[in-house]
Design a protein around this motif. Structure first.
Motif, PDB file in Angstrom:
ATOM      1  N   ALA A  56      11.099  12.399  38.200  1.00 10.13           N
ATOM      2  CA  ALA A  56      11.440  11.655  39.411  1.00 10.13           C
ATOM      3  C   ALA A  56      12.092  12.540  40.468  1.00 10.13           C
ATOM      4  CB  ALA A  56      12.372  10.490  39.057  1.00 10.13           C
ATOM      5  N   HIS A  57      12.743  13.620  40.049  1.00  7.76           N
ATOM      6  CA  HIS A  57      13.446  14.480  40.997  1.00  7.76           C
ATOM      7  C   HIS A  57      12.508  15.440  41.728  1.00  7.76           C
ATOM      8  CE1 HIS A  57      12.947  16.802  37.352  1.00  7.76           C
ATOM      9  NE2 HIS A  57      13.249  17.912  38.002  1.00  7.76           N
ATOM     10  N   LEU A  58      11.243  15.486  41.323  1.00  9.53           N
ATOM     11  CA  LEU A  58      10.277  16.389  41.934  1.00  9.53           C
ATOM     12  C   LEU A  58       9.421  15.655  42.966  1.00  9.53           C
ATOM     13  CD1 LEU A  58       9.016  18.269  38.744  1.00  9.53           C
ATOM     14  CD2 LEU A  58      10.775  19.011  40.360  1.00  9.53           C
ATOM     15  N   ARG A  59       9.018  16.375  44.005  1.00  8.73           N
ATOM     16  CA  ARG A  59       8.139  15.796  45.029  1.00  8.73           C
ATOM     17  C   ARG A  59       6.710  16.234  44.710  1.00  8.73           C
ATOM     18  NH1 ARG A  59      10.395  17.314  50.798  1.00  8.73           N
ATOM     19  NH2 ARG A  59       8.684  15.904  51.383  1.00  8.73           N
ATOM     20  N   LEU A  60       6.085  15.527  43.788  1.00  9.08           N
ATOM     21  CA  LEU A  60       4.745  15.895  43.332  1.00  9.08           C
ATOM     22  C   LEU A  60       3.700  15.276  44.253  1.00  9.08           C
ATOM     23  CD1 LEU A  60       5.264  15.404  39.493  1.00  9.08           C
ATOM     24  CD2 LEU A  60       5.413  17.517  40.815  1.00  9.08           C
ATOM     25  N   ARG A  61       2.732  16.109  44.667  1.00  9.95           N
ATOM     26  CA  ARG A  61       1.711  15.644  45.596  1.00  9.95           C
ATOM     27  C   ARG A  61       0.310  15.706  44.998  1.00  9.95           C
ATOM     28  NH1 ARG A  61       5.447  18.394  48.846  1.00  9.95           N
ATOM     29  NH2 ARG A  61       6.290  17.146  50.561  1.00  9.95           N
ATOM     30  N   GLY A  62       0.029  16.761  44.248  1.00  5.89           N
ATOM     31  CA  GLY A  62      -1.310  16.923  43.701  1.00  5.89           C
ATOM     32  C   GLY A  62      -1.410  18.183  42.872  1.00  5.89           C
ATOM     33  N   PRO A  63      -2.605  18.495  42.368  1.00  6.44           N
ATOM     34  CA  PRO A  63      -2.785  19.665  41.506  1.00  6.44           C
ATOM     35  C   PRO A  63      -2.342  20.983  42.140  1.00  6.44           C
ATOM     36  CG  PRO A  63      -4.689  18.229  41.378  1.00  6.44           C
ATOM     37  CD  PRO A  63      -3.835  17.690  42.483  1.00  6.44           C
ATOM     38  N   HIS A  64      -2.285  21.035  43.472  1.00  5.35           N
ATOM     39  CA  HIS A  64      -1.832  22.269  44.130  1.00  5.35           C
ATOM     40  C   HIS A  64      -0.383  22.585  43.763  1.00  5.35           C
ATOM     41  CE1 HIS A  64      -2.674  25.366  47.150  1.00  5.35           C
ATOM     42  NE2 HIS A  64      -1.409  25.245  47.527  1.00  5.35           N
ATOM     43  N   ASP A  65       0.373  21.572  43.311  1.00  2.00           N
ATOM     44  CA  ASP A  65       1.743  21.811  42.841  1.00  2.00           C
ATOM     45  C   ASP A  65       1.764  22.878  41.748  1.00  2.00           C
ATOM     46  OD1 ASP A  65       2.686  19.753  44.492  1.00  2.00           O
ATOM     47  OD2 ASP A  65       2.475  18.242  42.914  1.00  2.00           O
ATOM     48  N   LEU A  66       0.719  22.909  40.926  1.00  2.75           N
ATOM     49  CA  LEU A  66       0.688  23.832  39.796  1.00  2.75           C
ATOM     50  C   LEU A  66       0.586  25.278  40.262  1.00  2.75           C
ATOM     51  CD1 LEU A  66      -1.678  21.797  37.449  1.00  2.75           C
ATOM     52  CD2 LEU A  66       0.814  21.710  37.635  1.00  2.75           C
ATOM     53  N   GLY A 114      -3.049  29.887  38.663  1.00  5.57           N
ATOM     54  CA  GLY A 114      -2.715  29.782  40.075  1.00  5.57           C
ATOM     55  C   GLY A 114      -3.924  29.592  40.968  1.00  5.57           C
ATOM     56  N   LEU A 115      -5.057  29.183  40.401  1.00  2.00           N
ATOM     57  CA  LEU A 115      -6.259  28.995  41.200  1.00  2.00           C
ATOM     58  C   LEU A 115      -6.114  27.816  42.157  1.00  2.00           C
ATOM     59  CD1 LEU A 115      -9.192  29.399  38.629  1.00  2.00           C
ATOM     60  CD2 LEU A 115      -8.226  31.135  40.153  1.00  2.00           C
ATOM     61  N   ARG A 116      -6.781  27.925  43.291  1.00  2.00           N
ATOM     62  CA  ARG A 116      -6.947  26.782  44.175  1.00  2.00           C
ATOM     63  C   ARG A 116      -8.018  25.871  43.569  1.00  2.00           C
ATOM     64  NH1 ARG A 116      -6.813  31.545  47.238  1.00  2.00           N
ATOM     65  NH2 ARG A 116      -5.137  31.641  48.795  1.00  2.00           N
ATOM     66  N   PHE A 117      -8.034  24.603  44.040  1.00  2.00           N
ATOM     67  CA  PHE A 117      -9.028  23.682  43.482  1.00  2.00           C
ATOM     68  C   PHE A 117     -10.441  24.224  43.649  1.00  2.00           C
ATOM     69  CE2 PHE A 117     -12.324  20.610  44.504  1.00  2.00           C
ATOM     70  CZ  PHE A 117     -12.445  19.978  43.275  1.00  2.00           C
ATOM     71  N   GLY A 118     -10.785  24.678  44.847  1.00  2.00           N
ATOM     72  CA  GLY A 118     -12.136  25.151  45.111  1.00  2.00           C
ATOM     73  C   GLY A 118     -12.527  26.320  44.234  1.00  2.00           C
ATOM     74  N   GLU A 119     -11.553  27.162  43.901  1.00  2.00           N
ATOM     75  CA  GLU A 119     -11.813  28.310  43.029  1.00  2.00           C
ATOM     76  C   GLU A 119     -12.085  27.853  41.604  1.00  2.00           C
ATOM     77  OE1 GLU A 119      -9.004  31.386  45.627  1.00  2.00           O
ATOM     78  OE2 GLU A 119      -8.212  30.441  43.813  1.00  2.00           O
ATOM     79  N   LEU A 120     -11.324  26.851  41.152  1.00  2.00           N
ATOM     80  CA  LEU A 120     -11.540  26.303  39.809  1.00  2.00           C
ATOM     81  C   LEU A 120     -12.885  25.589  39.728  1.00  2.00           C
ATOM     82  CD1 LEU A 120      -9.840  25.566  37.030  1.00  2.00           C
ATOM     83  CD2 LEU A 120      -9.939  23.289  38.056  1.00  2.00           C
ATOM     84  N   ALA A 121     -13.168  24.739  40.725  1.00  2.00           N
ATOM     85  CA  ALA A 121     -14.382  23.931  40.703  1.00  2.00           C
ATOM     86  C   ALA A 121     -15.630  24.778  40.925  1.00  2.00           C
ATOM     87  CB  ALA A 121     -14.296  22.830  41.765  1.00  2.00           C
TER      88      ALA A 121
END
Length: 216
Positions: free
Chosen positions: A123-133, A8-15
């Motif tokens: 296709a049924h999901l509104r995927l935007r970016g890694p934050h979806d995870l 559940g990390l944010r991108f900045g936390e992972l990077a």
């Protein structure tokens, strides 16, 4: 991607994760969220010594699949300040294979490319970016009956200053702590979900993808 999904990390936390903040040999392996990477467009990019709130400074227990994913990415050198997750190099005069600072834009492109490859099933999901995870991480734990207070703690959510929180009051939260038993429940729940997710991913991966695509 597996680490994002399992922590559940944010991108900045992972990077911004450094080798010295990963503890894989503890009875329940954890990572410590501390310094974070930021990318602020025209205002530049770099690393901050801490997240934006005290709630962001936390330990996150690691499921076995996440432990192995992180272990594969640990830098070969013993420098505790070395970044765990990096870019692949191969651009701007940097040799391919060199460990470079992870880019939010590159990670987003990788995510969107993978989502596009699986468009028939997603296709049924509104995927935007890694934050979806991060949403998936929270939903999985809620489905498994993990208390909302624990989920908030693991995700680094800042608590509201007004009224009461779901699961208790603000002052009460100061007297409740996540025990090793609860951390073990979190690890078990995530390991089950991650195992299933990898099985499904393997089943829907197009046969024409070569080995390089599968690695990424």
């Amino acid at each position: 991607m597996l680490t994002l999904l399992g922590t559940g990390l944010r991108f900045g936390e992972l990077a911004g994760l450094r080798r010295c903040r990963v503890h894989l040999d503890r009875p329940i392996p954890v990572l410590e969220v501390g310094p974070t990477r930021y990318q602020a467009g025209q205002f530049g990019s770099g690393f901050k010594p801490r997240p934006k709130s005290d709630a962001g400074i936390r330990e996150v227990p690691l499921a076995p699949l996440v432990v192995e994913a992180i272990r594969r990415r640990l830098p070969p050198e013993a420098d505790g300040d070395a970044l765990v997750f990096t870019g692949p190099g191969g651009g701007n005069g940097v040799p391919a294979g060199a460990r470079t600072t992870l880019s939010r834009d590159n990670l987003r492109r990788l995510y969107q490319h993978a989502a596009h490859r699986a468009r028939t099933d997603l296709a049924h999901l509104r995927l935007r970016g890694p934050h979806d995870l991060r949403h998936s991480f929270s939903t999985w734990l809620e489905d498994e009956g993990i208390p909302a207070r624990v989920i908030d703690e693991l995700m680094g959510h800042q608590r509201s200053r007004h009224g009461e929180l779901e699961g208790g009051s603000r002052i009460g939260a100061r007297y409740r702590h996540t025990t090793p038993l609860m951390a073990a429940r979190v690890v078990q729940a995530l390991d089950q979900r991650l195992t299933l997710a990898l099985q499904v991913a393997e089943a829907i991966t197009p046969a024409e993808l070569d080995r390089t695509d599968r690695v990424f």
